[in-house]
Design a protein around this motif. Structure first.
Motif, mmCIF file in Angstrom:
data_model
loop_
_atom_site.group_PDB
_atom_site.id
_atom_site.type_symbol
_atom_site.label_atom_id
_atom_site.label_comp_id
_atom_site.label_asym_id
_atom_site.label_seq_id
_atom_site.Cartn_x
_atom_site.Cartn_y
_atom_site.Cartn_z
ATOM 1 N N MET A 1 -0.720 -26.605 -0.297
ATOM 2 C CA MET A 1 0.463 -26.091 -0.852
ATOM 3 C C MET A 1 1.241 -24.942 -0.029
ATOM 4 O O MET A 1 2.041 -24.031 -0.810
ATOM 5 C CB MET A 1 0.200 -25.600 -2.316
ATOM 6 N N SER A 2 1.073 -24.964 1.055
ATOM 7 C CA SER A 2 1.820 -23.986 1.954
ATOM 8 C C SER A 2 2.385 -24.522 2.980
ATOM 9 O O SER A 2 2.904 -24.050 4.092
ATOM 10 C CB SER A 2 0.666 -23.313 2.688
ATOM 11 N N GLY A 3 2.897 -25.883 2.797
ATOM 12 C CA GLY A 3 3.673 -26.706 3.818
ATOM 13 C C GLY A 3 3.788 -28.181 3.258
ATOM 14 O O GLY A 3 3.351 -28.505 2.314
ATOM 15 N N SER A 4 4.849 -28.645 4.238
ATOM 16 C CA SER A 4 5.011 -30.175 3.789
ATOM 17 C C SER A 4 4.568 -31.037 4.813
ATOM 18 O O SER A 4 4.158 -30.608 5.967
ATOM 19 C CB SER A 4 6.613 -30.170 3.807
ATOM 20 N N ILE A 5 4.659 -32.343 4.690
ATOM 21 C CA ILE A 5 4.194 -33.104 5.751
ATOM 22 C C ILE A 5 5.275 -33.786 6.457
ATOM 23 O O ILE A 5 6.295 -33.925 6.096
ATOM 24 C CB ILE A 5 3.765 -34.479 4.783
ATOM 25 N N SER A 6 5.131 -33.375 7.717
ATOM 26 C CA SER A 6 6.111 -33.789 8.905
ATOM 27 C C SER A 6 5.329 -34.891 9.800
ATOM 28 O O SER A 6 4.514 -34.494 10.579
ATOM 29 C CB SER A 6 6.742 -32.820 9.502
ATOM 30 N N CYS A 7 5.825 -36.279 9.873
ATOM 31 C CA CYS A 7 5.124 -37.258 10.615
ATOM 32 C C CYS A 7 3.634 -37.128 10.557
ATOM 33 O O CYS A 7 3.102 -37.392 11.705
ATOM 34 C CB CYS A 7 5.806 -36.922 12.433
ATOM 35 N N GLY A 8 3.041 -37.089 9.519
ATOM 36 C CA GLY A 8 1.669 -37.353 9.186
ATOM 37 C C GLY A 8 0.800 -35.996 9.396
ATOM 38 O O GLY A 8 -0.329 -36.104 9.026
ATOM 39 N N ILE A 9 1.320 -34.866 9.760
ATOM 40 C CA ILE A 9 0.742 -33.647 9.657
ATOM 41 C C ILE A 9 1.636 -32.446 9.115
ATOM 42 O O ILE A 9 2.761 -32.731 8.670
ATOM 43 C CB ILE A 9 0.560 -33.344 11.157
ATOM 44 N N CYS A 10 0.857 -31.446 9.049
ATOM 45 C CA CYS A 10 1.442 -30.386 8.109
ATOM 46 C C CYS A 10 2.279 -29.524 8.745
ATOM 47 O O CYS A 10 2.199 -29.202 10.061
ATOM 48 C CB CYS A 10 0.151 -29.483 7.545
ATOM 49 N N SER A 11 3.640 -29.286 8.211
ATOM 50 C CA SER A 11 4.636 -28.454 8.783
ATOM 51 C C SER A 11 4.425 -27.033 7.993
ATOM 52 O O SER A 11 4.972 -27.132 6.834
ATOM 53 C CB SER A 11 5.899 -29.128 8.821
ATOM 54 N N ASP B 1 6.118 -20.144 6.708
ATOM 55 C CA ASP B 1 6.483 -19.101 7.322
ATOM 56 C C ASP B 1 4.890 -18.127 6.770
ATOM 57 O O ASP B 1 4.937 -18.279 5.500
ATOM 58 C CB ASP B 1 7.504 -18.172 7.313
ATOM 59 N N GLY B 2 4.121 -17.430 7.659
ATOM 60 C CA GLY B 2 3.042 -16.774 6.835
ATOM 61 C C GLY B 2 1.825 -17.673 7.021
ATOM 62 O O GLY B 2 0.700 -16.906 6.732
ATOM 63 N N HIS B 3 1.689 -19.002 7.255
ATOM 64 C CA HIS B 3 0.786 -19.816 6.987
ATOM 65 C C HIS B 3 0.771 -20.536 8.566
ATOM 66 O O HIS B 3 1.634 -21.195 8.889
ATOM 67 C CB HIS B 3 0.881 -20.857 5.976
ATOM 68 N N VAL B 4 -0.663 -20.739 8.792
ATOM 69 C CA VAL B 4 -0.788 -21.487 10.044
ATOM 70 C C VAL B 4 -1.966 -22.258 9.887
ATOM 71 O O VAL B 4 -2.887 -22.190 8.938
ATOM 72 C CB VAL B 4 -1.116 -20.633 11.511
ATOM 73 N N GLY B 5 -2.348 -23.288 11.035
ATOM 74 C CA GLY B 5 -3.688 -23.929 10.796
ATOM 75 C C GLY B 5 -3.161 -25.419 10.742
ATOM 76 O O GLY B 5 -2.238 -25.937 10.054
ATOM 77 N N GLN B 6 -4.343 -26.462 11.022
ATOM 78 C CA GLN B 6 -4.170 -27.693 10.702
ATOM 79 C C GLN B 6 -3.479 -28.048 9.513
ATOM 80 O O GLN B 6 -2.683 -29.226 9.184
ATOM 81 C CB GLN B 6 -5.300 -28.440 11.093
ATOM 82 N N PHE B 7 -4.066 -27.545 8.299
ATOM 83 C CA PHE B 7 -3.714 -27.760 6.881
ATOM 84 C C PHE B 7 -3.076 -26.512 6.340
ATOM 85 O O PHE B 7 -3.211 -26.297 5.037
ATOM 86 C CB PHE B 7 -4.915 -28.062 6.351
ATOM 87 N N CYS B 8 -2.351 -25.621 7.061
ATOM 88 C CA CYS B 8 -1.946 -24.347 6.571
ATOM 89 C C CYS B 8 -2.936 -23.479 5.888
ATOM 90 O O CYS B 8 -2.310 -22.957 4.576
ATOM 91 C CB CYS B 8 -0.638 -24.872 5.758
ATOM 92 N N ASN B 9 -3.835 -23.673 6.065
ATOM 93 C CA ASN B 9 -5.134 -23.148 5.395
ATOM 94 C C ASN B 9 -5.212 -21.607 5.844
ATOM 95 O O ASN B 9 -6.325 -20.948 5.297
ATOM 96 C CB ASN B 9 -6.412 -23.882 5.372
#
Length: 782
Positions: A463-473, A476-484
């Motif tokens: 719940m900290s990003g949206s899906i862009s071409c199959g991966i998380c985008s 701001d303020g969140h990073v990581g493969q799943f914005c975790n």
């Protein structure tokens, strides 16, 4: 996919089965994505530790991993023929000899696309012929024949086309020394004195613009007279350059086949020859015609062959060199460097020039050469002519023996090796106006389906990003493969710096930096990288006999851990020290360690047993005091020998040495020579000392004194003899001097009496007797 672009393996590009396709378009790091994506795409395609780049692979591999066909994105090349006018014969001088005329290509980088180009030689195509003649004095007979050439020349052109025009120009050479006599009288009349019809010297003169009227041609040519110059080569290239670039002056038709016929019986000057006349400015390939005369002839150097070839090709001009046999070979070499040119042998008086032009034109028009211009970088073009003599080429396509009405096809393959937008180049037949314009765009971005609903924020991204071409985008303020990972007040580059070893690559390029820690990817074999910076893996250790760790150990973080009984960097050696042991049963003489059954020596000692040390201090000199006290109980260590030399044990031998170590021979404190050998036994040096010393014998005092006295006496005698000799030589010299003086004295006396006698004889007639007394009679001189 690299940075949003589609990766294409050029080696696999020709095979549709092996062409790289995409589950979804992605990049190596999720935070750099900016592409669209189908929200229904399989979000759990990548396994834990796998890079997102595994989504880009061949279609077969993606299907093997469970991808559905509707989830695979694999863009294909597209081509659009924007203009394709049909081939047509001449209508009012307008013809179409090549199709298509415009094509748009949308390419995947590295994936070639092919299309066909048709060419048909049209009948009745307009022809412009510019007759460029050498008017130097040697061409006098030729000019007379050319002046009546108009009718025959136009008749020959009428066989080719009804739309023919002809023009005329003349050249000699630059009017400066050493090319032309610069005497004012000779500049006005450079010909022979007896030749009355001679025009002033000139470089290049345009006489007649292209005209369809044969009478105009004959009238203007008849006004021409011969001229002259000094040297044999002429200014041919100067004249051809001006005829090519002065399009308005010559009157070239934009739709016609353009021909220059150069007639001469001499060679040509080229770039650099102008230096002989002090002309240093290079030719700038521009038109300088005033009153139909080339005005920069004496200011600008001759053009180079390359410059002329480029301008002739640029202006679609074909060249016919009508030259005499003596220079045929020269112009054949020139023809090799000038596109679309032919060489014909001219008779000595140019009577065969019409037949020569006709044959050369047929040869030029029957050879069709397709080539390109303005090709962008990283674009390749390959031609495959579909004709009798065509061969595949990366520079141009050529078909020979193409007659009027024949249609030939060229298969053209275009490959773009990198991403580009709105780049174009042209393809055209040499010497023909028809042109094909090719526009190139490349597909370098993912074409993700966005038809479904967009979920933002997405549960897959915590719940900290949206899906862009199959991966998380991530937001701001969140990073990581799943914005975790929530970075809070920290800056993202600070967290990423903690994932870099020695300011190097983030996670060594083998993982993702999540919240300041590396999450390592899997290796190609399915295992995982590990370590604080993903610097370790168990797949890349040294090999022996094509086996990792020689098959006798296991790989641990790039180094081999060998099984019991084996050692070495690749576990290639059995554990043994047999070859390292010496005759005294030591290992490497205590000066090294045994690895792979070989000594690794320390302190400069050398293999095989660390016995010799070429760079070390000579032990023969350092141990001499100990040898003296141990072997002979003398020397500076005599009183404390056992303490000072406790690391050395000694053995006294009476016979010759039998061991191999180097023999030492040193003087003791009394000047005697000691002979010994040093043998290293572990930490103790054993000395083998000869029980006798070689002391020098004392000097013989009596012999020395006697010899000295004898020497002094001998020297004294020699000195006395030398003095005596010198005195004798001096006396001998004085005696000889005395003898010489004595001889001189006798000669002077004789001379005196002689002179007196002569004087008396002369005066004898001038005296009288005088009686002095009874005993003497005298005389008196008068």
């Amino acid at each position: 996919v690299l940075n949003g672009g589609i990766y294409q393996n050029p080696m696999l590009a020709s095979s549709s089965h092996n062409t790289f396709a995409l589950l979804v378009c992605t990049v190596y790091s999720a935070h750099t994505l900016s592409n669209q994506i189908d929200p229904h795409t399989n979000l759990n395609f990548t396994k834990d530790g796998e890079q997102d780049a595994v989504r880009c692979n061949t279609r077969a591999e993606l299907v093997k991993r469970g991808c559905k066909e509707n989830e695979i994105i694999s863009p294909k090349n597209k081509r659009n023929i924007a203009k394709d006018d049909p081939l047509s014969a001449s209508q009012n001088g307008q013809v179409v000899q090549m199709r298509p005329q415009k094509i748009d290509l949308d390419l995947r980088p590295g994936l070639p696309v092919s299309f066909n180009v048709s060419f048909k030689a049209a009948e009745g195509h307009p022809v412009d012929l510019y007759y460029l003649m050498d008017l130097s004095y040697s061409m006098k007979d030729d000019l007379a024949n050319v002046q009546v050439l108009g009718t025959d020349l136009f008749a020959a052109l009428r066989k080719i086309t009804n739309h023919a025009r002809i023009g005329f120009g003349a050249f000699v050479d630059k009017t400066v020394l050493p090319y032309t006599n610069t005497n004012k009288k000779k500049l006005k009349k450079p010909c022979d004195e007896n030749d009355q019809q001679c025009q002033p010297a000139f470089g290049y003169r345009h006489v007649l613009s292209l005209t369809p009227n044969k009478n105009d041609f004959e009238a203007e040519v008849k006004k021409q007279f011969i001229s002259g110059n000094l040297d044999s080569p002429e200014g041919s290239l100067d004249a051809m350059m001006q005829a090519a670039v002065c399009e308005d002056k010559i009157g070239w038709n934009s739709n016609s086949t353009r021909l220059i016929v150069l007639t001469t019986d001499a060679g040509f000057h080229m770039a650099g020859d102008g230096k002989l006349a002090g002309i240093l400015e290079p030719n700038d390939e521009k038109c300088y015609m005033e009153n139909n005369l080339y005005v920069k002839s004496t200011e600008m150097d001759y053009p180079s062959v390359g410059q002329l070839a480029m301008q002739l090709e640029k202006n679609r001009i074909q060249t016919i060199f009508a030259v005499t046999q003596n220079v045929e070979s020269v112009y054949k070499e020139l023809s090799k460097m000038i596109p679309k040119s032919e060489v014909g042998v001219l008779s000595s008086d140019s009577k065969n020039v019409v037949q020569l032009i006709e044959r050369a034109y047929n040869a030029l028009s029957s050879k069709v050469t397709i080539t390109h211009d303005n090709l962008p970088e990283k674009v390749r073009v390959v031609y495959r002519p579909i004709c009798r003599n065509g061969e595949k080429s990366e520079k141009e396509g050529v078909c020979d023996q193409v007659h009027v009405g024949d249609e030939v096809i060229f298969e053209i393959t275009v490959t773009a090796d990198t991403c580009m937008e709105n780049k174009f180049f042209t393809i055209s037949p040499r010497g023909i106006k028809d042109t094909l314009t090719v526009t190139i765009n490349t597909t370098c971005k993912c074409q993700c389906d966005t038809a479904g609903p967009i979920i933002d924020p997405h549960p897959h991204c915590n719940m900290s990003g949206s899906i862009s071409c199959g991966i998380c985008s991530c937001k701001d303020g969140h990073v990581g493969q799943f914005c975790n990972c929530k970075i809070g007040n920290k800056q993202e580059h600070t967290l990423r710096a903690s994932c870099q070893k020695d300011n190097g690559t983030e996670c060594e390029g083998r993982g993702d930096c999540v919240c300041g820690r590396c999450e390592c990817h899997n290796t190609d074999s399915g295992s995982q990288y590990y370590g604080p910076y993903c610097e370790c893996d168990d797949d890349h250790c040294e090999k022996f006999q094509n086996q990792q760790c020689g098959g006798k150990g296991r790989c641990k973080c790039g180094k081999c851990e060998c099984n019991s009984g084996f050692e070495g960097s690749a576990c290639q050696c059995k554990t043994s020290d047999e070859a390292c042991r010496t005759v005294n049963n030591s290992v490497c003489n205590g000066r090294g360690i045994c690895k792979c059954n070989q000594c690794e020596c320390k302190g400069g000692y050398q293999r095989p047993h660390c016995l010799e040390c070429p760079g070390c201090t000579d032990p023969c000199q350092t141990k001499v005091n100990c040898i003296e006290c141990l072997g002979f109980e003398s020397g500076p260590f005599k009183k404390n020998c056992s303490e000072a030399c406790k690391t050395i044990s000694s053995t006294i031998v009476k016979e010759a040495f039998t061991l191999s170590p180097k023999e030492c021979k040193q003087k003791d404190s009394e000047g005697c020579w000691m002979t010994f050998k040093l043998v290293q036994l572990l930490s103790v040096q054993t000395c083998l000392i000869c029980n006798s010393v070689d002391c020098p014998k004392p000097p013989n005092v009596i012999a020395i004194i006697g010899g000295s006295i004898a020497a002094v006496a001998l020297i004294g005698i020699l000195l006395l003899m030398l003095i005596k000799l010198l005195l004798y030589m001096k006396d001998l010299k004085e005696f000889r001097k005395f003898e010489n003086e004595k001889k001189k004295s006798k000669w002077a006396e004789v001379r005196h009496h002689s002179e007196l006698f002569v004087q008396t004889e002369i005066a004898v007639t001038h005296f009288r007797l005088v009686s002095l007394d009874s005993d003497c009679v005298g005389f008196m001189l008068i």
